[in-house]
Design a protein around this motif. Sequence first.
Motif, PDB file in Angstrom:
ATOM      1  N   VAL A  36      24.925  26.183  -4.708  1.00 22.81           N
ATOM      2  CA  VAL A  36      24.883  26.181  -6.178  1.00 22.81           C
ATOM      3  C   VAL A  36      26.289  26.407  -6.740  1.00 22.81           C
ATOM      4  N   ALA A  37      27.029  27.325  -6.125  1.00 21.96           N
ATOM      5  CA  ALA A  37      28.400  27.587  -6.583  1.00 21.96           C
ATOM      6  C   ALA A  37      29.270  26.340  -6.436  1.00 21.96           C
ATOM      7  N   ALA A  38      29.096  25.606  -5.356  1.00 15.72           N
ATOM      8  CA  ALA A  38      29.860  24.367  -5.163  1.00 15.72           C
ATOM      9  C   ALA A  38      29.504  23.337  -6.224  1.00 15.72           C
ATOM     10  N   PHE A  39      28.216  23.245  -6.559  1.00 17.48           N
ATOM     11  CA  PHE A  39      27.771  22.286  -7.574  1.00 17.48           C
ATOM     12  C   PHE A  39      28.369  22.626  -8.933  1.00 17.48           C
ATOM     13  N   GLY A  40      28.317  23.905  -9.299  1.00 20.88           N
ATOM     14  CA  GLY A  40      28.873  24.307 -10.580  1.00 20.88           C
ATOM     15  C   GLY A  40      30.362  24.006 -10.671  1.00 20.88           C
ATOM     16  N   GLN A  41      31.094  24.292  -9.596  1.00 21.78           N
ATOM     17  CA  GLN A  41      32.534  24.013  -9.595  1.00 21.78           C
ATOM     18  C   GLN A  41      32.804  22.519  -9.723  1.00 21.78           C
ATOM     19  N   ARG A  42      31.998  21.735  -9.040  1.00 22.86           N
ATOM     20  CA  ARG A  42      32.226  20.286  -9.076  1.00 22.86           C
ATOM     21  C   ARG A  42      31.941  19.731 -10.479  1.00 22.86           C
ATOM     22  N   LEU A  43      30.879  20.222 -11.122  1.00 26.75           N
ATOM     23  CA  LEU A  43      30.593  19.783 -12.491  1.00 26.75           C
ATOM     24  C   LEU A  43      31.711  20.176 -13.450  1.00 26.75           C
ATOM     25  N   ARG A  44      32.373  21.285 -13.171  1.00 28.87           N
ATOM     26  CA  ARG A  44      33.484  21.730 -14.019  1.00 28.87           C
ATOM     27  C   ARG A  44      34.780  20.990 -13.710  1.00 28.87           C
ATOM     28  N   GLY A  45      34.801  20.221 -12.615  1.00 26.54           N
ATOM     29  CA  GLY A  45      36.001  19.491 -12.256  1.00 26.54           C
ATOM     30  C   GLY A  45      37.048  20.344 -11.593  1.00 26.54           C
ATOM     31  N   GLU A  46      36.634  21.376 -10.829  1.00 27.45           N
ATOM     32  CA  GLU A  46      37.587  22.293 -10.215  1.00 27.45           C
ATOM     33  C   GLU A  46      38.131  21.717  -8.900  1.00 27.45           C
ATOM     34  N   ALA A  47      39.434  21.812  -8.737  1.00 27.11           N
ATOM     35  CA  ALA A  47      40.131  21.174  -7.625  1.00 27.11           C
ATOM     36  C   ALA A  47      39.704  21.659  -6.238  1.00 27.11           C
TER      37      ALA A  47
ATOM     38  N   VAL B 285      36.972  22.095  -4.789  1.00 26.25           N
ATOM     39  CA  VAL B 285      35.839  21.398  -4.192  1.00 26.25           C
ATOM     40  C   VAL B 285      35.953  19.884  -4.353  1.00 26.25           C
ATOM     41  N   ALA B 286      37.149  19.385  -4.622  1.00 26.33           N
ATOM     42  CA  ALA B 286      37.333  17.952  -4.886  1.00 26.33           C
ATOM     43  C   ALA B 286      36.875  17.080  -3.719  1.00 26.33           C
ATOM     44  N   GLU B 287      37.012  17.592  -2.505  1.00 26.18           N
ATOM     45  CA  GLU B 287      36.633  16.798  -1.333  1.00 26.18           C
ATOM     46  C   GLU B 287      35.232  17.121  -0.825  1.00 26.18           C
ATOM     47  N   TYR B 288      34.555  18.034  -1.491  1.00 23.19           N
ATOM     48  CA  TYR B 288      33.194  18.418  -1.077  1.00 23.19           C
ATOM     49  C   TYR B 288      32.229  17.659  -1.974  1.00 23.19           C
ATOM     50  N   SER B 289      31.573  16.659  -1.447  1.00 24.89           N
ATOM     51  CA  SER B 289      30.828  15.695  -2.249  1.00 24.89           C
ATOM     52  C   SER B 289      29.473  16.236  -2.693  1.00 24.89           C
TER      53      SER B 289
END
Length: 577
Positions: free
Chosen positions: A518-529, A531-535
């Motif tokens: 869930v933390a990875a998903f939230g970061q990715r939705l925010r555009g945080e660098a 997790v840029a490579e974690y799809s």
Amino acid sequence: MRCPLNTPALLALGAVLLAGCSVQSPGQQESPVLAEASPAPPPASVSAPAPPPPPSPSVSAYASQQKQSVVVTGSSIAGQYQPLRRAAPPGFVVIAPPQADKFPDKEANVTQLVSEQPVSTFSADVDTASYAFVRRQLTSGRLPPPQAVRVEEMVNYFPYRYAAPKARNQPFAVTTEVMPSPWKAGNQLLHVAVRGFDVEQAARPPLNLVLLIDVSGSMGGPDRLPLLQQGLRLFADQLRENDRVSIVTYANGTQVALEPTLGRDKQKIVDALDGLRASGGTAGGDGLQRAYALAERHRDPKAVNRVILATDGDFNIGITDPKQLERFIADKRKSGVYLSVFGVGTGNLNDALIQRLTQSGNGNAAYIDSLLEARKAMQEELGSTMFPIANDVKMQVEFNPRQAAAYRLIGYETRMLARQDFKDDKVDVGDMGAGHTVTAIYETTPASEAGKLVDPLRYGEARKAAPAGKGDELCFVKVRYKLPGQSTSRETSHAVRADSVRKGLDAAPEDARFAVAVAAFGQRLRGEAPVAEYSYADIAALANDTRGKDAEGYRAEFVRLVRMAETLGKTGPVGQP
């Protein structure tokens, strides 16, 4: 029936409208409203213009539907959210709406060097509003604006089976897990879990509640006042005989819709809820004053005294200055009356104000996007929402520079505190309710990797060695809190050993791994660098593997939301030309 507009003057006006609608204000996130355009006029001349007709019901309905939409495009990782106009059907022109949702706009926490900043301090957060809003956006076929995503609220939305405390006078149990980071080789994730003592229903104190309900004109939509009425009926069904409920409404003015009524008279409470209708302005500030006055008049020191505000937007009549509202609510909090907020709707949702008010009022915020969410917030989680077991709950983590070179707290940007705030009992922060859980996740870089972050200092590190017997600790976790009715804080602490790190992510407990997804998903939705490579596919796979016992289907729903975000990244939002 439509009448064609057939004069040059009106044609010129239409051209101006079209030109004006092609320009959008910077940062506009809301999709435009569509209004009917007239067909081309016949060549015949007319001596006097015909008055333009009002839009037909079908046009008004279509425009109303489109006003609720937020259309964004671009990669969430790149942070490129470019507003687009929804494709208009033939015969319609685009008119931009005047309002938009408002969210706190905080930059993501940055990586801190342990040698320079070894201590991290923040307020525990039990809000869940962000997750429900994000879900609404995704299920409507669009990515949420990045500032609407608060990672800690995403993570803390879900129930977890953390170890429970033994007794009410020691209301918290703290457990930790250390595991490899799935998105950065060599880094580790520290998962901190806090679970509060759960008070049996029979032992819960009575309630003295004032429901403060926005009945202004904008609350008329089916996803606003009618949805709240459904949810509050479920809430009323949970009331015990000695609970007391009042209802205050506000629009152009304020009104007491229900004088204090005992829970044994449920039908009277339900009838008052069913009789509410939406119209008029938004005198929210005046409504708060009247609601607090009513709560204080019937304040019971042995009861839970709380105002519950239900609204979709701004306060535009009465007290409207956010700082003045915060001061008012903080002052009332000292009297023992707390504030919680249920937000509804889109288009004029003032989430930023809701966050400020709940943090000032020792309360919590939820966003009601469906009847199922109303059931979760107003029925299933009644204990954790209504019955506090501790006030001013703060968390502090000190990292050992011999074991960790750097750390980054994921989320909690609106809850950060100064180090000295931790021991200052005058600093008021949020409370925690019965049986509630709080999760915090840090990404850490081991001390052995320090050379990859910064060059060593020419003159060496001016730091003391860890005391004997503590050099093998990764960090030290402390939770500080006050028991209800007390003014002096207590502490509980937990040491995390460096050798407790799991050899692989799969070895960590299901709950910890799901929280990481869930933390990875939230970061990715925010555009945080980071997790840029974690799809999205990686996130969905991790969440799928950790669904475990999912009786209510919350985790399965989360996986679907991740898949939706993945799909939108490929296709663009619904309605894109």
